[in-house]
Scaffold this motif. Structure first.
Motif, PDB file in Angstrom:
ATOM      1  N   GLN A  71       0.703  -1.122   0.073  1.00 40.44           N
ATOM      2  CA  GLN A  71      -0.052  -0.197   0.195  1.00 40.44           C
ATOM      3  C   GLN A  71       0.649   1.213  -0.019  1.00 40.44           C
ATOM      4  O   GLN A  71       0.556   2.076  -0.624  1.00 40.44           O
ATOM      5  N   ARG A  72       1.795   1.145   0.718  1.00 43.52           N
ATOM      6  CA  ARG A  72       2.759   2.419   0.734  1.00 43.52           C
ATOM      7  C   ARG A  72       3.587   2.712  -0.469  1.00 43.52           C
ATOM      8  O   ARG A  72       3.581   3.691  -0.748  1.00 43.52           O
ATOM      9  N   GLY A  73       3.842   1.490  -1.129  1.00 41.50           N
ATOM     10  CA  GLY A  73       4.713   1.651  -2.292  1.00 41.50           C
ATOM     11  C   GLY A  73       3.763   2.278  -3.515  1.00 41.50           C
ATOM     12  O   GLY A  73       3.880   2.996  -4.296  1.00 41.50           O
ATOM     13  N   ALA A  74       2.244   1.837  -3.501  1.00 41.44           N
ATOM     14  CA  ALA A  74       1.425   2.305  -4.286  1.00 41.44           C
ATOM     15  C   ALA A  74       1.256   3.856  -3.995  1.00 41.44           C
ATOM     16  O   ALA A  74       0.852   4.641  -5.040  1.00 41.44           O
ATOM     17  N   ALA A  75       1.101   4.210  -2.773  1.00 44.19           N
ATOM     18  CA  ALA A  75       0.754   5.600  -2.458  1.00 44.19           C
ATOM     19  C   ALA A  75       2.086   6.467  -2.837  1.00 44.19           C
ATOM     20  O   ALA A  75       1.853   7.484  -3.459  1.00 44.19           O
ATOM     21  N   GLU A  76       3.326   6.104  -2.745  1.00 40.95           N
ATOM     22  CA  GLU A  76       4.468   6.865  -3.220  1.00 40.95           C
ATOM     23  C   GLU A  76       4.484   6.792  -4.615  1.00 40.95           C
ATOM     24  O   GLU A  76       4.900   7.818  -5.180  1.00 40.95           O
ATOM     25  N   ALA A  77       3.855   5.926  -5.416  1.00 45.58           N
ATOM     26  CA  ALA A  77       3.985   6.044  -6.831  1.00 45.58           C
ATOM     27  C   ALA A  77       3.087   6.894  -7.252  1.00 45.58           C
ATOM     28  O   ALA A  77       3.123   7.794  -8.170  1.00 45.58           O
ATOM     29  N   LEU A  78       1.786   7.246  -6.685  1.00 41.74           N
ATOM     30  CA  LEU A  78       0.964   8.249  -7.058  1.00 41.74           C
ATOM     31  C   LEU A  78       1.276   9.424  -6.597  1.00 41.74           C
ATOM     32  O   LEU A  78       1.114  10.371  -7.431  1.00 41.74           O
ATOM     33  N   LEU A  79       1.977   9.691  -5.586  1.00 42.08           N
ATOM     34  CA  LEU A  79       2.605  10.975  -5.200  1.00 42.08           C
ATOM     35  C   LEU A  79       3.903  11.284  -6.268  1.00 42.08           C
ATOM     36  O   LEU A  79       3.856  12.612  -6.579  1.00 42.08           O
ATOM     37  N   GLU A  80       4.237  10.246  -6.880  1.00 41.88           N
ATOM     38  CA  GLU A  80       5.525  10.799  -8.048  1.00 41.88           C
ATOM     39  C   GLU A  80       4.716  11.241  -9.117  1.00 41.88           C
ATOM     40  O   GLU A  80       5.175  12.204  -9.947  1.00 41.88           O
ATOM     41  N   GLN A  81       3.524  10.633  -9.507  1.00 41.62           N
ATOM     42  CA  GLN A  81       2.802  11.139 -10.702  1.00 41.62           C
ATOM     43  C   GLN A  81       2.012  12.550 -10.488  1.00 41.62           C
ATOM     44  O   GLN A  81       2.163  13.237 -11.340  1.00 41.62           O
ATOM     45  N   LEU A  82       1.825  12.766  -9.321  1.00 45.45           N
ATOM     46  CA  LEU A  82       1.182  14.056  -8.821  1.00 45.45           C
ATOM     47  C   LEU A  82       2.498  15.080  -9.039  1.00 45.45           C
ATOM     48  O   LEU A  82       2.149  16.127  -9.337  1.00 45.45           O
ATOM     49  N   LYS A 223       1.938  22.931  -4.966  1.00 42.46           N
ATOM     50  CA  LYS A 223       3.281  22.536  -4.543  1.00 42.46           C
ATOM     51  C   LYS A 223       3.196  22.628  -2.853  1.00 42.46           C
ATOM     52  O   LYS A 223       3.598  21.413  -2.346  1.00 42.46           O
ATOM     53  N   LEU A 224       2.777  23.428  -2.386  1.00 42.20           N
ATOM     54  CA  LEU A 224       2.616  23.125  -0.872  1.00 42.20           C
ATOM     55  C   LEU A 224       1.823  22.473  -0.308  1.00 42.20           C
ATOM     56  O   LEU A 224       1.852  21.628   0.606  1.00 42.20           O
ATOM     57  N   LEU A 225       0.486  22.196  -1.056  1.00 40.71           N
ATOM     58  CA  LEU A 225      -0.583  20.936  -0.594  1.00 40.71           C
ATOM     59  C   LEU A 225       0.265  19.595  -0.718  1.00 40.71           C
ATOM     60  O   LEU A 225       0.025  19.123   0.248  1.00 40.71           O
ATOM     61  N   LEU A 226       1.258  19.259  -1.640  1.00 35.47           N
ATOM     62  CA  LEU A 226       1.750  17.917  -1.793  1.00 35.47           C
ATOM     63  C   LEU A 226       2.965  18.016  -0.945  1.00 35.47           C
ATOM     64  O   LEU A 226       3.054  16.842  -0.630  1.00 35.47           O
ATOM     65  N   SER A 233       0.521  10.654   8.064  1.00 35.16           N
ATOM     66  CA  SER A 233      -0.672  11.298   8.409  1.00 35.16           C
ATOM     67  C   SER A 233      -1.899  11.007   7.474  1.00 35.16           C
ATOM     68  O   SER A 233      -2.295  11.837   6.476  1.00 35.16           O
ATOM     69  N   LEU A 234      -2.297   9.885   7.587  1.00 33.55           N
ATOM     70  CA  LEU A 234      -3.242   9.359   6.452  1.00 33.55           C
ATOM     71  C   LEU A 234      -4.544  10.119   6.670  1.00 33.55           C
ATOM     72  O   LEU A 234      -5.429  10.173   5.389  1.00 33.55           O
ATOM     73  N   ALA A 235      -5.154  10.624   7.578  1.00 28.89           N
ATOM     74  CA  ALA A 235      -6.141  11.274   7.649  1.00 28.89           C
ATOM     75  C   ALA A 235      -6.213  12.609   6.636  1.00 28.89           C
ATOM     76  O   ALA A 235      -7.004  12.812   5.926  1.00 28.89           O
ATOM     77  N   ASP A 236      -4.687  13.451   6.778  1.00 31.62           N
ATOM     78  CA  ASP A 236      -4.711  14.476   5.828  1.00 31.62           C
ATOM     79  C   ASP A 236      -4.863  14.071   4.297  1.00 31.62           C
ATOM     80  O   ASP A 236      -5.189  14.556   3.508  1.00 31.62           O
ATOM     81  N   VAL A 237      -3.876  12.760   4.020  1.00 31.05           N
ATOM     82  CA  VAL A 237      -4.161  12.130   2.599  1.00 31.05           C
ATOM     83  C   VAL A 237      -5.608  12.003   2.196  1.00 31.05           C
ATOM     84  O   VAL A 237      -6.091  12.097   1.095  1.00 31.05           O
ATOM     85  N   GLU A 238      -6.381  11.374   3.069  1.00 31.06           N
ATOM     86  CA  GLU A 238      -7.537  11.022   2.822  1.00 31.06           C
ATOM     87  C   GLU A 238      -8.529  12.187   2.583  1.00 31.06           C
ATOM     88  O   GLU A 238      -9.357  12.171   1.602  1.00 31.06           O
ATOM     89  N   ALA A 239      -8.083  13.257   3.053  1.00 32.06           N
ATOM     90  CA  ALA A 239      -9.057  14.629   2.876  1.00 32.06           C
ATOM     91  C   ALA A 239      -8.237  15.395   1.712  1.00 32.06           C
ATOM     92  O   ALA A 239      -8.852  16.451   1.553  1.00 32.06           O
ATOM     93  N   LEU A 240      -7.576  14.895   1.049  1.00 27.96           N
ATOM     94  CA  LEU A 240      -6.797  15.594  -0.009  1.00 27.96           C
ATOM     95  C   LEU A 240      -7.673  16.158  -1.206  1.00 27.96           C
ATOM     96  O   LEU A 240      -7.603  17.211  -1.567  1.00 27.96           O
ATOM     97  N   PRO A 241      -8.765  15.243  -1.857  1.00 29.58           N
ATOM     98  CA  PRO A 241      -9.518  15.868  -2.830  1.00 29.58           C
ATOM     99  C   PRO A 241     -10.293  17.087  -2.309  1.00 29.58           C
ATOM    100  O   PRO A 241     -10.482  17.902  -3.068  1.00 29.58           O
ATOM    101  N   GLN A 242     -10.868  17.144  -1.013  1.00 22.61           N
ATOM    102  CA  GLN A 242     -11.551  18.347  -0.663  1.00 22.61           C
ATOM    103  C   GLN A 242     -10.546  19.556  -0.755  1.00 22.61           C
ATOM    104  O   GLN A 242     -10.745  20.673  -0.946  1.00 22.61           O
ATOM    105  N   SER A 243      -9.179  19.421  -0.272  1.00 24.50           N
ATOM    106  CA  SER A 243      -8.321  20.400  -0.214  1.00 24.50           C
ATOM    107  C   SER A 243      -7.848  20.885  -1.579  1.00 24.50           C
ATOM    108  O   SER A 243      -7.818  22.088  -2.070  1.00 24.50           O
ATOM    109  N   TRP A 244      -7.915  19.990  -2.490  1.00 27.71           N
ATOM    110  CA  TRP A 244      -7.586  20.213  -4.036  1.00 27.71           C
ATOM    111  C   TRP A 244      -8.781  21.022  -4.473  1.00 27.71           C
ATOM    112  O   TRP A 244      -8.462  21.967  -5.329  1.00 27.71           O
ATOM    113  N   GLU A 245      -9.966  20.689  -4.124  1.00 27.50           N
ATOM    114  CA  GLU A 245     -11.252  21.224  -4.747  1.00 27.50           C
ATOM    115  C   GLU A 245     -11.151  23.001  -4.364  1.00 27.50           C
ATOM    116  O   GLU A 245     -11.733  23.675  -5.428  1.00 27.50           O
ATOM    117  N   ARG A 246     -10.557  23.251  -3.057  1.00 25.23           N
ATOM    118  CA  ARG A 246     -10.751  24.623  -2.871  1.00 25.23           C
ATOM    119  C   ARG A 246      -9.626  25.234  -3.794  1.00 25.23           C
ATOM    120  O   ARG A 246      -9.905  26.259  -4.187  1.00 25.23           O
TER     121      ARG A 246
END
Length: 280
Positions: A71-82, A223-226, A233-246
């Motif tokens: 799971q962590r490897g998949a999350a890091e791959a997504l962060l790299e694409q972002l 940049k600052l968001l990422l 802090s998985l709770a912050d990662v889970e709330a990422l779409p809402q922060s991005w929408e703002r």
């Protein structure tokens, strides 16, 4: 001068249109990545809360650690694409900034050239003393385009020649009291004035700065968001779409790019009409 400025503004408009398309593409590509990352963070939080030993999965002692690693490897791959999408936004910022800097640099260079030319033709103050009354007369006379087939503009103010009042006399140019300017030179003062159908050059340059600021803020916010994200802090990662929408909401509500492209278009079209008009 204005022909060169108009050409630079056309180049800026083309660069800005490409940048806007690239920015929208980068933002659109980021949305599914952010959704996947948030869903993965929710799974990782659920796996942490699961009482492994109280379930049949407790028979596999290494399963929990292996699942977490995947799971962590998949999350890091997504962060790299972002991060790649973030770099695209930085390229947009740099492209718009370079095009705007080229316009400003051209205006500054031509403005300096005009200042140098005026200094070489001569700008001096003199005093005319009246021969009959001993008074000082003032005469400010500027004549433009009188020998070039244009309608011409003459501004002449005489003071003191008949009243005997003192005053300085401003004389420009080496040919005498009046400085003649061609129609092409007359377009600079006209470009600096806002008209009913055309923005001024100052309005256009201000719009270029606003567009630069818009893309700079968009890049910095993403940049600052990422950068603040942490898989610890998985709770912050889970709330990422809402922060991005703002961030997206603020960007979508900002019409500065569209408004500035319209200003540039009106300014360039007005310059073309003046250049093609009779007597220009």
């Amino acid at each position: 001068m204005m022909a060169a400025v108009a050409a630079a503004l056309r180049a800026w408009a083309e660069a800005a249109a490409r940048a806007e398309e690239a920015a929208r593409a980068a933002l659109a590509a980021s949305a599914p990545l952010l959704g996947s990352l948030a869903a993965l963070a929710a799974q990782m939080r659920a796996a942490r809360r699961l009482p492994w030993d109280a379930t049949p999965l407790g028979a596999f002692p290494g399963l929990r650690a292996r699942l977490w690693q995947k799971q962590r490897g998949a999350a890091e791959a997504l962060l790299e694409q972002l991060g790649g999408r973030r770099e695209e936004l930085r390229a947009v910022r740099d492209a718009v900034g370079s095009a705007a800097s080229a316009v400003r640099r051209l205006c500054e260079e031509r403005g300096s050239e005009r200042g140098s030319e005026r200094g070489s033709t001569g700008l001096r103050l003199c005093e005319e003393r009246g021969s009959e009354r001993g008074s000082t007369g003032l005469r400010l006379c500027e004549e433009r385009g009188s020998e070039r087939g244009s309608t011409g503009l003459r501004l002449c103010e005489e003071r003191g020649s008949e009243r005997g009042s003192p005053g300085p006399c401003e004389e420009r140019g080496s040919t005498g009291m009046c400085e003649e300017r061609g129609p092409a030179e007359l377009r600079l003062p006209a470009a600096l004035r806002r008209g009913p159908r055309c923005p001024s050059l100052a309005d256009v340059l201000e719009g270029l700065q606003d567009v630069e600021r818009c893309y700079r803020h968009l890049y910095l916010e993403s940049k600052l968001l990422l950068q603040r994200l942490s898989l610890d802090s998985l709770a912050d990662v889970e709330a990422l779409p809402q922060s991005w929408e703002r961030i997206l909401e603020h960007y979508r509500e900002n019409d500065v790019v569209k408004d500035t492209l319209l200003k540039v278009s009106l300014f360039v079209e007005n310059h073309q009409e003046v250049s093609c008009s009779p007597g220009s």
